[in-house]
Design a protein around this motif. Structure first.
Motif, PDB file in Angstrom:
ATOM      1  N   ASP A 197       0.822  -1.211   0.000  1.00  0.00           N
ATOM      2  CA  ASP A 197       0.000   0.000   0.000  1.00  0.00           C
ATOM      3  C   ASP A 197       0.857   1.263   0.000  1.00  0.00           C
ATOM      4  O   ASP A 197       0.359   2.360   0.243  1.00  0.00           O
ATOM      5  N   SER A 198       2.140   1.096  -0.287  1.00  0.00           N
ATOM      6  CA  SER A 198       3.077   2.219  -0.275  1.00  0.00           C
ATOM      7  C   SER A 198       3.799   2.318  -1.608  1.00  0.00           C
ATOM      8  O   SER A 198       3.797   1.389  -2.410  1.00  0.00           O
ATOM      9  N   ARG A 235       3.014   6.029   2.236  1.00  0.00           N
ATOM     10  CA  ARG A 235       1.828   5.168   2.307  1.00  0.00           C
ATOM     11  C   ARG A 235       0.624   5.914   1.746  1.00  0.00           C
ATOM     12  O   ARG A 235       0.391   7.077   2.072  1.00  0.00           O
TER      13      ARG A 235
END
Length: 137
Positions: A44-45, A59
């Motif tokens: 998610d980054s 993020r």
């Protein structure tokens, strides 16, 4: 908490600028070529590598296509603030132009000057990358 706000006018439509700014996965490399030397996705980054050797893990927090606003947080790598939340928003401002508003909220406060300097250096690069080339006279 320090809050840094920078904005710049861009001679391009808000829609075209948002196509780049709103691209979480590749946006940094597309908006600031040369200033950003690599962007890669990791869960998610995204991991953003800058020309000065700094690496930031950012993020994903949220995106709002209606208001053309993206939010991310720096969570580690070579920059390790106690808190860093940033947003970029594209605002239409007349025919064929827009403003890019970039805000960073950061702790500790003593990180603010270096972040402000980086933002000040990045904005002209972003402007140049996102404006159409002017014809040579």
């Amino acid at each position: 908490m320090a809050s840094i706000r920078r904005e710049i006018m861009i001679r391009s439509s808000a829609e075209k600028v948002w196509e780049v700014i709103g691209d979480f996965n590749a946006g940094p490399s597309r908006m600031a070529p040369g200033f950003v030397v690599d962007t890669r996705v990791d869960g998610d980054s995204r991991v953003v590598a800058f020309a000065d050797g700094t690496v930031a893990r950012e993020r994903f927090v949220s995106i709002d296509d209606d208001t053309r606003r993206i939010v991310y947080a720096i969570v580690g790598e070579s920059i390790q603030p106690d808190h860093d939340n940033a947003s970029m928003q594209v605002v239409a401002d007349g025919e064929g132009q827009c403003r890019l508003v970039w805000i960073h909220d950061v702790l500790p406060d003593d990180l603010a000057p270096s972040i402000d300097t980086a933002m000040a250096h990045a904005l002209p690069v972003i402007k140049q990358a996102l404006e159409p080339a002017r014809p040579q006279a």
